[in-house]
Design a protein around this motif. Structure first.
Motif, PDB file in Angstrom:
ATOM      1  N   THR A 144       0.833  -1.202   0.000  1.00 58.58           N
ATOM      2  CA  THR A 144       0.000   0.000   0.000  1.00 58.58           C
ATOM      3  C   THR A 144       0.868   1.253   0.000  1.00 58.58           C
ATOM      4  OG1 THR A 144      -1.576  -1.267   1.337  1.00 58.58           O
ATOM      5  CG2 THR A 144      -2.012   1.068   1.049  1.00 58.58           C
ATOM      6  N   ASN A 192      -5.663  -2.659  -0.226  1.00 56.32           N
ATOM      7  CA  ASN A 192      -6.906  -1.918  -0.417  1.00 56.32           C
ATOM      8  C   ASN A 192      -7.988  -2.515   0.495  1.00 56.32           C
ATOM      9  OD1 ASN A 192      -9.385  -0.951  -1.386  1.00 56.32           O
ATOM     10  ND2 ASN A 192      -8.781  -1.084  -3.529  1.00 56.32           N
ATOM     11  N   GLN A 214      -2.864  -1.614   5.858  1.00 58.49           N
ATOM     12  CA  GLN A 214      -3.014  -0.827   4.630  1.00 58.49           C
ATOM     13  C   GLN A 214      -3.076   0.670   4.935  1.00 58.49           C
ATOM     14  OE1 GLN A 214      -6.561  -2.772   3.375  1.00 58.49           O
ATOM     15  NE2 GLN A 214      -5.488  -4.600   2.676  1.00 58.49           N
ATOM     16  N   THR A 219     -15.310  -0.062  -8.425  1.00 56.50           N
ATOM     17  CA  THR A 219     -14.754  -0.975  -7.429  1.00 56.50           C
ATOM     18  C   THR A 219     -15.347  -2.370  -7.593  1.00 56.50           C
ATOM     19  OG1 THR A 219     -14.639   0.909  -5.901  1.00 56.50           O
ATOM     20  CG2 THR A 219     -14.170  -1.267  -4.997  1.00 56.50           C
ATOM     21  N   ASN A 252     -10.470   2.750  -3.347  1.00 51.82           N
ATOM     22  CA  ASN A 252      -9.560   2.257  -2.300  1.00 51.82           C
ATOM     23  C   ASN A 252      -9.600   3.216  -1.111  1.00 51.82           C
ATOM     24  OD1 ASN A 252      -7.358   1.602  -0.682  1.00 51.82           O
ATOM     25  ND2 ASN A 252      -6.007   1.161  -2.387  1.00 51.82           N
ATOM     26  N   ARG A 256      -6.248   4.612  -0.018  1.00 46.10           N
ATOM     27  CA  ARG A 256      -5.732   5.620  -0.944  1.00 46.10           C
ATOM     28  C   ARG A 256      -6.361   6.985  -0.646  1.00 46.10           C
ATOM     29  NH1 ARG A 256      -5.827   9.720  -3.363  1.00 46.10           N
ATOM     30  NH2 ARG A 256      -5.759  10.145  -5.580  1.00 46.10           N
TER      31      ARG A 256
END
Length: 223
Positions: free
Chosen positions: A13, A64, A89, A136, A180, A183
């Motif tokens: 990640t 993720n 992550q 997704t 994600n 993210r």
């Protein structure tokens, strides 16, 4: 819990976020010629592909939370391991934010996801929510398909990396592409303000899409 698996998730990640930050902060607006959306998308897709090849066998290469929970929904991952994976992550993503904040030359929004003024096309909350959920779900169906027992395992990272590249090409102008939660989490933490106020949406939509993709992929691919 396998500490090496958690370390692999954190590192993977971290590298995914580094690809996002590096391409968004530096390559996207380079004085000698911007890499643009295609450059960012391919940087991210290639990074995920090579890390999946290198260390994916250690942890499964999720990187993720939406993938982790989508695989739980699809019957491919133990729910008891999901929370440690997600924590690893989030730590990996934030660690990358620390590095790039030290390097500097970052944008005020820290490459955050968002709607309204944070969207290149000024997309609404509902537009971003729909696209993030659908993309997704698509990502999870790809992952479920290429990691099934009778699929050539060495081809999986290529398909996953290319799928993520395509997703970024499609959605950077709308939401700056999340799919994600990790993210989205790290940039929002470092940017604060509006990006942080919108972070809930980039947890809800990708996790919903991941669950839909995991369940649909399980049904579609069942033998």
């Amino acid at each position: 819990m396998n500490t090496r698996a958690l370390a692999a998730e954190a590192f993977g990640t971290f590298m995914l976020m580094s690809a996002i930050f590096g391409s968004a902060f530096y390559s996207f607006g380079a004085p000698s010629g911007a890499a643009g959306i295609l450059g960012v998308a391919f940087c991210i897709g290639i990074t995920v592909m090579v890390t999946a090849f290198a260390i994916g066998h250690v942890s499964g290469g999720h990187y993720n939370p939406a993938v982790t929970l989508g695989l739980v929904a699809g019957g491919r991952f133990d729910i008891k391991s999901a929370i440690p994976y997600i924590i690893a992550q989030l730590i990996g993503a934030c660690a990358s934010g620390v590095i790039f904040s030290l390097v500097g030359h970052t944008s005020p929004t820290f490459a955050a996801n968002g709607y309204g003024e944070l969207s290149m096309l000024k997309a609404s909350l509902s537009e971003v929510f729909i696209l993030e959920t659908v993309l997704t779900a698509f990502f999870l169906v790809v992952i479920m398909g290429v990691t099934r027992a009778n699929h050539p395992s060495m081809m999986a990272p290529i398909a996953i990396g290319l799928a993520l590249t395509a997703i970024h090409i499609m959605s950077i102008p709308i939401s700056n592409t999340s799919v994600n939660p990790a993210r989205s989490f790290a940039p929002a933490v470092f940017a604060g303000g509006v990006p942080l106020s919108q972070i809930w949406m980039f947890f809800v939509a990708p996790i919903l899409g991941g669950a839909i993709g995991g369940v649909f992929g399980r049904w579609l691919l069942e033998e």
